[in-house]
Motif scaffolding. Sequence first.
Motif, PDB file in Angstrom:
ATOM      1  N   ASP A 138      -8.901  -0.261  13.719  1.00 61.04           N
ATOM      2  CA  ASP A 138      -9.106   0.272  12.935  1.00 61.04           C
ATOM      3  C   ASP A 138     -10.842  -0.202  12.367  1.00 61.04           C
ATOM      4  OD1 ASP A 138      -6.474   1.571  11.923  1.00 61.04           O
ATOM      5  OD2 ASP A 138      -6.135  -0.588  11.001  1.00 61.04           O
ATOM      6  N   GLY A 139     -11.189  -0.731  13.281  1.00 60.98           N
ATOM      7  CA  GLY A 139     -12.279  -1.458  13.202  1.00 60.98           C
ATOM      8  C   GLY A 139     -13.533  -0.879  13.063  1.00 60.98           C
ATOM      9  N   GLY A 140     -14.171  -0.595  13.143  1.00 61.14           N
ATOM     10  CA  GLY A 140     -15.365   0.336  12.371  1.00 61.14           C
ATOM     11  C   GLY A 140     -15.327   1.692  12.056  1.00 61.14           C
ATOM     12  N   ALA A 141     -13.868   1.485  10.939  1.00 55.47           N
ATOM     13  CA  ALA A 141     -13.598   3.453  10.326  1.00 55.47           C
ATOM     14  C   ALA A 141     -14.656   3.315   9.468  1.00 55.47           C
ATOM     15  CB  ALA A 141     -12.451   2.855   9.856  1.00 55.47           C
ATOM     16  N   ASP A 142     -15.127   4.198   8.962  1.00 56.42           N
ATOM     17  CA  ASP A 142     -15.939   5.125   7.830  1.00 56.42           C
ATOM     18  C   ASP A 142     -15.344   5.083   6.804  1.00 56.42           C
ATOM     19  OD1 ASP A 142     -18.088   5.474   5.847  1.00 56.42           O
ATOM     20  OD2 ASP A 142     -19.149   7.364   7.165  1.00 56.42           O
ATOM     21  N   LEU A 143     -15.182   3.991   5.544  1.00 59.98           N
ATOM     22  CA  LEU A 143     -14.693   4.650   4.450  1.00 59.98           C
ATOM     23  C   LEU A 143     -14.584   5.426   3.317  1.00 59.98           C
ATOM     24  CD1 LEU A 143     -13.542   0.485   4.565  1.00 59.98           C
ATOM     25  CD2 LEU A 143     -12.255   2.542   5.529  1.00 59.98           C
TER      26      LEU A 143
END
Length: 205
Positions: A138-143
């Motif tokens: 999930d790293g890098g997801a734009d929250l």
Amino acid sequence: MGGEAARAILATEPLDAARALLGAHFTANGVTVRIVEVEAYRGSTDPASHAYRGPTPRNRVMFGPAGHLYVYRSYGIHTCMNVSAGLEGAGWAVLLRAGEVTEGQEVAAERRPSARTALALGRGPGNLGRVMGIGTGDGGADLLAPGATMRLTLPAAGAVDAAAVHSGPRVGVSVNADVPWRLWLRGSPAVSAYRRSPRADPPRD
């Protein structure tokens, strides 16, 4: 508050971004939590930061735009979540240390059956990552992206009483341990216990 307005708030000094994240709601994989404890990390000027020695394939999210998810494994076991902060290239981030589950409590309890109470479900960064169902993928997801399945909503201005925000030394780091960059909401039972790293230098007077 979400979207680009929230990104602008997080694109600032990491300690200010950390304050802004207290009281935020984070939703992922069927669970929503209210963030009650965070820690700020300041890149190249902070030897406790993963970004201290510059960008790598592992930490590159910290050097990107604010509001993205940086994930790492602690001791190869616990999945810990950070939100990137500051302007691009800064390498700053805020560790999400604890949260109160506000939606999806049954799902959270299934993911962490050893929790003795509902308020203990997301107490501590590894436990928080587990109840949210977060993995390194999930790293890098734009929250903050419109329609994001993992999303972060900052509290409105004034929604969190400044008098309720406390600060103290960071947990578990062996260097730069005494800076008061751990922030929490006073009175929340979900806040984790302070544990100084046994490898840290003795506290300064």
